[in-house]
Structure formats: C-alpha cells, structure tokens
Motif scaffolding. Structure first.
Motif, PDB file in Angstrom:
ATOM      1  N   VAL A 120       2.818   5.993  -1.041  1.00 15.94           N
ATOM      2  CA  VAL A 120       1.817   6.063  -2.238  1.00 15.94           C
ATOM      3  C   VAL A 120       1.167   7.416  -1.855  1.00 15.94           C
ATOM      4  CG1 VAL A 120      -0.319   4.980  -3.308  1.00 15.94           C
ATOM      5  CG2 VAL A 120       1.491   3.683  -2.607  1.00 15.94           C
ATOM      6  N   VAL A 121       0.976   8.319  -3.188  1.00  9.60           N
ATOM      7  CA  VAL A 121       0.179   9.382  -3.121  1.00  9.60           C
ATOM      8  C   VAL A 121      -1.140   8.990  -3.690  1.00  9.60           C
ATOM      9  CG1 VAL A 121       0.124  11.738  -3.715  1.00  9.60           C
ATOM     10  CG2 VAL A 121       2.281  10.761  -3.212  1.00  9.60           C
ATOM     11  N   VAL A 122      -2.216   9.492  -3.013  1.00 11.78           N
ATOM     12  CA  VAL A 122      -3.586   9.419  -3.477  1.00 11.78           C
ATOM     13  C   VAL A 122      -4.242  10.412  -3.785  1.00 11.78           C
ATOM     14  CG1 VAL A 122      -5.939   8.406  -2.867  1.00 11.78           C
ATOM     15  CG2 VAL A 122      -3.986   7.063  -2.225  1.00 11.78           C
ATOM     16  N   GLN A 123      -5.054  10.589  -5.006  1.00 11.23           N
ATOM     17  CA  GLN A 123      -5.829  11.895  -5.252  1.00 11.23           C
ATOM     18  C   GLN A 123      -7.300  11.505  -5.447  1.00 11.23           C
ATOM     19  OE1 GLN A 123      -3.137  13.970  -8.082  1.00 11.23           O
ATOM     20  NE2 GLN A 123      -3.503  15.656  -6.701  1.00 11.23           N
ATOM     21  N   ALA A 137      -6.544   2.945   1.543  1.00 10.58           N
ATOM     22  CA  ALA A 137      -5.345   3.157   2.227  1.00 10.58           C
ATOM     23  C   ALA A 137      -4.999   1.775   2.789  1.00 10.58           C
ATOM     24  CB  ALA A 137      -5.464   4.029   3.113  1.00 10.58           C
ATOM     25  N   GLU A 138      -6.012   0.892   3.576  1.00 12.38           N
ATOM     26  CA  GLU A 138      -5.866  -0.278   4.100  1.00 12.38           C
ATOM     27  C   GLU A 138      -5.584  -1.465   3.116  1.00 12.38           C
ATOM     28  OE1 GLU A 138      -8.799  -3.515   6.288  1.00 12.38           O
ATOM     29  OE2 GLU A 138      -9.493  -1.301   6.207  1.00 12.38           O
ATOM     30  N   VAL A 143      -1.716  -4.926   0.272  1.00 11.13           N
ATOM     31  CA  VAL A 143      -1.110  -5.706  -0.890  1.00 11.13           C
ATOM     32  C   VAL A 143       0.007  -5.670  -0.877  1.00 11.13           C
ATOM     33  CG1 VAL A 143      -1.449  -5.681  -3.494  1.00 11.13           C
ATOM     34  CG2 VAL A 143      -3.497  -5.383  -2.314  1.00 11.13           C
ATOM     35  N   ASN A 144       0.575  -4.474  -0.440  1.00 17.55           N
ATOM     36  CA  ASN A 144       2.086  -4.206  -0.591  1.00 17.55           C
ATOM     37  C   ASN A 144       2.611  -3.955   1.053  1.00 17.55           C
ATOM     38  OD1 ASN A 144       4.671  -3.524  -0.915  1.00 17.55           O
ATOM     39  ND2 ASN A 144       4.489  -1.844  -1.856  1.00 17.55           N
ATOM     40  N   PRO A 145       2.793  -4.851   1.916  1.00 16.93           N
ATOM     41  CA  PRO A 145       3.373  -4.457   3.097  1.00 16.93           C
ATOM     42  C   PRO A 145       4.394  -3.694   3.164  1.00 16.93           C
ATOM     43  CG  PRO A 145       2.529  -6.939   2.952  1.00 16.93           C
ATOM     44  CD  PRO A 145       2.674  -6.397   1.384  1.00 16.93           C
ATOM     45  N   ALA A 146       5.444  -3.601   2.285  1.00 15.79           N
ATOM     46  CA  ALA A 146       6.305  -2.776   2.482  1.00 15.79           C
ATOM     47  C   ALA A 146       6.368  -1.493   2.383  1.00 15.79           C
ATOM     48  CB  ALA A 146       7.577  -3.199   1.277  1.00 15.79           C
ATOM     49  N   LEU A 147       5.061  -0.740   2.327  1.00 24.70           N
ATOM     50  CA  LEU A 147       4.655   0.491   2.166  1.00 24.70           C
ATOM     51  C   LEU A 147       5.056   1.142   3.557  1.00 24.70           C
ATOM     52  CD1 LEU A 147       1.392   0.777  -0.039  1.00 24.70           C
ATOM     53  CD2 LEU A 147       3.938   1.415  -0.584  1.00 24.70           C
ATOM     54  N   ARG A 148       5.742   2.392   3.590  1.00 20.28           N
ATOM     55  CA  ARG A 148       5.839   3.036   4.690  1.00 20.28           C
ATOM     56  C   ARG A 148       4.713   3.934   5.131  1.00 20.28           C
ATOM     57  NH1 ARG A 148      11.799   5.347   5.267  1.00 20.28           N
ATOM     58  NH2 ARG A 148      10.841   5.846   7.444  1.00 20.28           N
ATOM     59  N   LEU A 187      -2.090  14.620   3.567  1.00 17.98           N
ATOM     60  CA  LEU A 187      -2.702  14.059   4.655  1.00 17.98           C
ATOM     61  C   LEU A 187      -2.387  12.725   4.596  1.00 17.98           C
ATOM     62  CD1 LEU A 187      -4.865  14.390   7.077  1.00 17.98           C
ATOM     63  CD2 LEU A 187      -6.452  13.817   5.477  1.00 17.98           C
ATOM     64  N   SER A 188      -1.870  12.380   5.866  1.00 14.84           N
ATOM     65  CA  SER A 188      -1.701  10.766   6.049  1.00 14.84           C
ATOM     66  C   SER A 188      -2.828  10.105   6.228  1.00 14.84           C
ATOM     67  CB  SER A 188      -0.948  10.412   7.298  1.00 14.84           C
ATOM     68  OG  SER A 188      -0.633   9.143   7.389  1.00 14.84           O
ATOM     69  N   LEU A 189      -2.926   9.039   5.305  1.00 17.97           N
ATOM     70  CA  LEU A 189      -4.162   8.206   5.257  1.00 17.97           C
ATOM     71  C   LEU A 189      -3.616   6.778   6.129  1.00 17.97           C
ATOM     72  CD1 LEU A 189      -5.306   8.325   1.712  1.00 17.97           C
ATOM     73  CD2 LEU A 189      -6.370   9.560   3.794  1.00 17.97           C
ATOM     74  N   SER A 190      -2.229   6.624   6.127  1.00 11.78           N
ATOM     75  CA  SER A 190      -1.896   5.300   6.829  1.00 11.78           C
ATOM     76  C   SER A 190      -0.545   5.548   6.730  1.00 11.78           C
ATOM     77  CB  SER A 190      -2.313   3.814   6.047  1.00 11.78           C
ATOM     78  OG  SER A 190      -1.706   2.825   6.708  1.00 11.78           O
ATOM     79  N   GLY A 191       0.215   5.169   7.916  1.00 11.38           N
ATOM     80  CA  GLY A 191       1.720   5.204   8.254  1.00 11.38           C
ATOM     81  C   GLY A 191       2.352   6.370   8.306  1.00 11.38           C
ATOM     82  N   SER A 192       3.381   6.806   7.723  1.00  8.38           N
ATOM     83  CA  SER A 192       4.018   7.866   7.831  1.00  8.38           C
ATOM     84  C   SER A 192       4.150   9.045   6.785  1.00  8.38           C
ATOM     85  CB  SER A 192       5.638   7.644   8.199  1.00  8.38           C
ATOM     86  OG  SER A 192       6.175   7.000   7.395  1.00  8.38           O
TER      87      SER A 192
END
Length: 414
Positions: A120-123, A137-138, A143-148, A187-192
C-alpha cells in the motif's frame, strides 16, 4: 482528553459544515491564531462543533475529522475497515490495484492509500500528519494481514492531485498525466519496501506499476472503469490515445478488438514502458505504434494531413491548479478538443477527460460544445462518467468530484 484549542468560525459557514464539508480555509480562522502543524482543535460554529487537524502552512487551515469525538487509533481503524468493505467488489473482480482510501471521501481528510498487490502506498496532503500515519499503517495491516508493506510516498511537484489549492473551490483532483520525473522517495511505515516494479491486474489486464518513479503512486487508478468503456467500443476501430502514459487505454482498446492503436505522449521512456505492457499481455505489437511528441502539435499535424481515427481518447494533464487558472484551463481544453475532433472520422467517437476540480461537469460539457463548433462538428454525448467506486465523493463536498469522462459521437454538420 488533551486540552484542545477552540477555534470559532464565522456563522455563515455553519450550514456547509453541518452538511459535511471537511475543509476550513485559512481566511476563515482568526488571523492571530498560531498553532503547530498536527494540533487537534475543536471547531465551533453557532451550535455546530467538531474536531479537526490544524495545518500551519497550506490554504486549508483545518480538516474536519469527526463531530462526535477526538480521533484515535481505533477511530482510524473503523474508517479503514469501512473503506475496505466498500472496495469488496473490486477485489471480487480480480483487481489488485485500487485506491483503498480516498481522503475526504472516506472520512480521512488529506490522506490517500493505494493498493498495489501486497503493498500500500500512502500519501499525505497536509502538514502534521505524523500521528495519523502511524495509526493508519497499523490499521491497514490489521484489516488486511496479507500486506507485506505500507510505504509513504513523499510528495513531488507533479503529485499535487490531492494537494490543496487556493481559492474557494479547492480539490483533489489535479492529476498530472505526463512524463515521469525524478522518483519520489518511499519511506517504510510498516513492513518491507516494494520492488521497483510490480505487476498488477485490473479486469484481467496486466500492468507494470513503478511505485518509485511513476506518476501518481504508480498508475492512474481513477480511469479503471473508463478504460473498460473504451474496450467495449473499440471493436474494428482505429484508435488514437493521446497523453497515453504507459498505454493503459491502449491495452483495453487492443483487447476490445481495435484494428489499430496509436499511443502518443511526450514523456521519455513511455514508448518502451507501453511496449512492455503490450508484451506482458501478449497483444499483437503490429497493431500498435507509439508517437513521442507533444499531443497538441501532433493533433495539429494529423488534422492538417487529413488523418482520421474512429476513436480518439484525450486524458490530458490538469490545466488548472488553482481557481485563478480556471479560465485559461477551459481555453486549453477547448483548443485540445477542437484539434481532436478534427481528427475524428465522421460518425467516430471522442472520449474526453478532465482531471481538474476547477472545471465542473457542466462547464466541461459546455467546453465540448464550443470545441465541436470550432471543429464544425455536431457532438452527440453518448456516455458520461465521473469517479469509480474507490474514489467516493461525500454529498456535502462537491469539490471532491474532480474527474469528468465524456464520450461523444462526432457528426458532420447538416
């Protein structure tokens, strides 16, 4: 609850705010008020009150988040989950790229979140969003645990579609459809972090998405359904796709059975990117060509040479970043559409889009009327669309409706 600053607003704003408008402009807050970016405030206007986030620099001083309580992590998670549920039909249709959060449209003003497969790309289009970004990010990964990974893409000059503009009619909406510029940092907010390029799917079409160097957050997601419409009317037609970027409209036209497709854009490297997308989908490259040129100049040249197409697609960049440039934008749209109509074969179709909130739907159709007159054509509107499911617009926020997509049949004047 932390101590909040009360901000009293002019009473003439009450009706608009009570109807759900999420913005308070700096001209409407006390001029002496100085607060740090990201400070929560309590807004008061007559008998109406709500909680908003202060922006210390932009024309929009406060974004309204809730009338019922101060937002926290749980509140953000509820908004994220509601937005996820709204997009269920897209996931069911096999779309792996879509806008999960559309800022004001999903109750989280100034923030967007775009899904590209497992990332997911956040702006953020406001100052002081740090605390919100952590909560967001949390919530996204819960909501979608499959996110990397969830990443923040830093804003660039050409990424100002949701950046706030001056005047009384600001909006999301000014999407620059042009060549890639130097990559926006992730910039990573969570994960890779995501790879340089991903392959995503929408309605069975595969697309490379460059999340670092591409326009927007990688692709123009808001035209997904309009591309399907172009596919549906392309059978046996010759198609000219102007401002093609990496050829998404062209891919749909080819899949729809177009006899030949010409893509055009001035951007460096876009011909190769489009060719890669054609190969990815197994389409016949012999039915496609790419012209690297300014689309205005190319259309003038084609019109002068009498070159005609059965379908011309126009998806230009925004010609208006502010209210002050609105009239110049309408003139530019009129000139562009006049040139395009001169390149449409009699009885052919013009599919024309505008991505600026500064020009409303009726004004856009009025511009098309003037363009048809300039081209000595009669234009029959056969289809009209706005934003898709993943770009919802609150009823009390007309500025949120930025996208216009109008298809007309061009006829010789009787």
């Amino acid at each position: 609850m932390p101590k909040l600053t009360d901000v009293t607003l002019p009473t003439q704003l009450k009706e608009r705010l009570a109807q759900g408008h999420p913005w308070v402009y700096r001209t409407h807050v006390p001029p002496q008020l100085r607060l740090p970016a990201g400070a929560w405030v309590r807004l008061r206007c007559g008998g109406w009150s709500a909680y908003g986030l202060w922006d210390a620099e932009r024309p929009i001083a406060v974004r309204v988040f809730s009338a019922h309580g101060l937002p926290n992590a749980a509140w953000v998670r509820e908004r994220v989950r509601a937005a996820w549920e709204l997009r269920a039909p897209l996931r069911a249709a096999g779309c792996t790229a879509y806008r999960w959060l559309f800022g004001e449209g999903d109750g989280l003003p100034g923030l967007t979140a775009d899904v590209y497969g497992e990332y997911v790309v956040v702006q953020a289009y406001m100052g002081g969003a740090g605390e919100l970004l952590g909560w967001l990010a949390e919530a996204l990964r819960e909501v979608n645990p499959a996110l990397r990974g969830v990443v923040l893409r830093q804003q660039r000059a050409d990424d100002q579609d949701e950046d706030q503009v001056t005047g009384s009619q600001g909006g999301e909406p000014d999407q620059a459809r042009s060549a890639p510029s130097p990559a926006g940092a992730l910039l990573s907010l969570s994960g890779s972090l995501p790879p340089q390029q991903l392959v995503v799917r929408e309605h069975g079409v595969q697309l490379y998405a460059d999340l670092r160097g591409g326009q927007k957050t990688g692709l123009f997601l808001d035209h997904r359904e309009n591309r399907r419409y172009v596919e549906a009317v392309s059978a046996g037609r010759s198609v000219l796709n102007c401002f093609a970027y990496t050829g998404a409209f062209s891919l749909y036209a080819l899949r729809g059975g177009a006899s030949a497709v010409v893509s055009a854009d001035i951007g460096k490297g876009l011909a190769a990117a489009t060719a890669a997308n054609l190969a990815l989908n197994g389409f016949d490259a012999a039915r496609h060509s790419f012209v690297t040129d300014d689309c205005f100049a190319m259309l003038e040249r084609f019109a002068a040479a009498g070159r005609r197409f059965d379908l011309v697609v126009l998806d230009p960049p925004s010609f208006a970043k502010s209210k002050a440039s609105r009239y110049a934008a309408v003139r530019a749209y009129a000139r562009l559409n006049t040139l395009a109509l001169r390149c449409v074969a009699p009885g052919g179709l013009l599919a024309s889009a505008s991505c600026t909130s500064q020009v409303g739907p009726e004004e856009f159709k009025g511009m098309l009327t003037a363009a048809a007159a300039g081209a000595e054509r009669t234009l029959q509107i056969v289809h009209e669309a706005g934003q898709p499911l993943d770009h919802p617009v609150p009823a009390g926020f007309p500025e949120g409706r930025y996208l216009k997509f109008v298809v007309g049949r061009a006829l010789e004047r009787a």
